[in-house]
Design an enzyme around this catalytic site. Structure first.
Site, PDB file in Angstrom:
ATOM      1  CE  LYS A  23      36.951  48.982  48.019  1.00  0.00           C
ATOM      2  NZ  LYS A  23      35.654  48.331  47.729  1.00  0.00           N
ATOM      3  CG  PHE A  24      36.543  43.685  40.969  1.00  0.00           C
ATOM      4  CD1 PHE A  24      35.930  43.358  39.779  1.00  0.00           C
ATOM      5  CD2 PHE A  24      37.932  43.635  41.036  1.00  0.00           C
ATOM      6  CE1 PHE A  24      36.680  42.980  38.675  1.00  0.00           C
ATOM      7  CE2 PHE A  24      38.693  43.263  39.933  1.00  0.00           C
ATOM      8  CZ  PHE A  24      38.051  42.933  38.746  1.00  0.00           C
TER       9      PHE A  24
END
Length: 298
Positions: A23-24
């Protein structure tokens, strides 16, 4: 375009048929390649094409009738920097062109919703993922598919090691799952840290404190307002304030304020000397910290 959402979990899901993605820490962005041009849409629905001319230019290589879901990030010194993404998103059209050169954006795509005018949202994630990779790999940066694995052990390693690069956790999806537009059909495991924090003040009254004003031992020492205290913690804080000489501050408003997410500037009562609390905090982007307990053993 209504995007899919994720439900927070506290442990890594492990089961056959699951996919794991980093998850950026960026801004959610839908890329729409129409016949005429490119439209970039934020999660709120706001059109932000003018703020990211570099991504819009790259997206013109996509075939008409393509819609992507993903995250826009800005890399700085080997890690993603959310503050720089915010700076890019808030830029005027004239300033955006300058920032596109000095702070180039990258697009971490994690789904393809439409391809050549064909709606893919009802197809299983595994098939959409294959189409996404086939679409973007030949193009290269700044449009890139996020990494993905079906190996929970590798996912666990990502979870432990990738935060140093600015990755804030994992998103978990079922391989057979259609795109859950508007629903929390995915799961997210955000990387949290439990640590001691200095309690430099509190909101509310000495007898009925509402939240704590904290300084974490990492970052730029900007005070953060905690989530609302539980009834048990309110009683413990009130007792600690009563015991600390001069800690409750003046009976009226102290004049001190702190910025609270979603509330703006709120008044608080300073504590001198500070107390100490054990808190759980995901990242500077995702306040408020959760107070677990006061540390009275120090």
């Amino acid at each position: 375009m209504t995007v899919a959402l994720a439900e927070a979990v506290t442990t890594l899901p492990r089961a056959p048929g699951l996919a794991y993605e980093p998850k950026f820490d960026g801004h959610r962005l839908v890329v729409v390649r129409t016949v005429e041009d490119v439209v970039l849409q934020a999660r709120s629905g706001r059109i932000v094409t003018a703020a990211f001319p570099d991504l819009a230019a790259a997206a013109r290589q996509l075939p008409a009738g393509t819609v992507l879901d993903g995250e826009v990030v800005v890399w700085h010194e080997g890690r993603t920097d959310f503050a720089l993404v915010q700076r890019r998103a808030a830029a005027t059209a004239a300033r955006a062109a300058v920032l596109a050169r000095s702070l180039p954006a990258s697009y971490a795509a994690f789904d393809v919703l439409e391809l050549a005018g064909l709606d893919l949202r009802a197809r299983p994630y595994e098939r959409r993922r294959a189409l996404l990779v086939d679409l973007l790999l030949p193009l290269g940066p700044p449009l890139q598919p996020v990494p993905m694995t079906t190996d929970p052990e590798l996912a666990a390693t990502w979870y432990e090691t990738l935060p140093a690069s600015g990755i804030e956790g994992l998103v978990v999806k079922r391989l057979d799952q259609p795109y859950p537009a508007g629903r929390r059909g995915w799961r997210k495991l955000r990387h949290t840290n439990v640590r001691d924090a200095a309690v430099v003040g509190y909101t509310g009254s000495p007898r009925r404190p509402v939240a704590l004003v904290l300084v974490l031992p990492v970052g730029d020492e900007t005070p953060l307002v905690s989530s609302p205290l539980t009834p048990t913690l309110r009683a413990e804080v009130a007792a600690a304030v009563a015991r600390a000489p001069g800690a409750s501050g003046p009976s009226g408003a102290s004049g001190a304020t702190v910025t609270a997410i979603g509330l703006g500037e709120v008044p608080f009562r300073p504590l001198d000397p500070p107390l100490t609390a054990e808190v759980r905090h995901a990242s500077a982007r995702h306040p408020p910290p959760e107070v677990l307990r006061l540390r009275t053993d120090l």
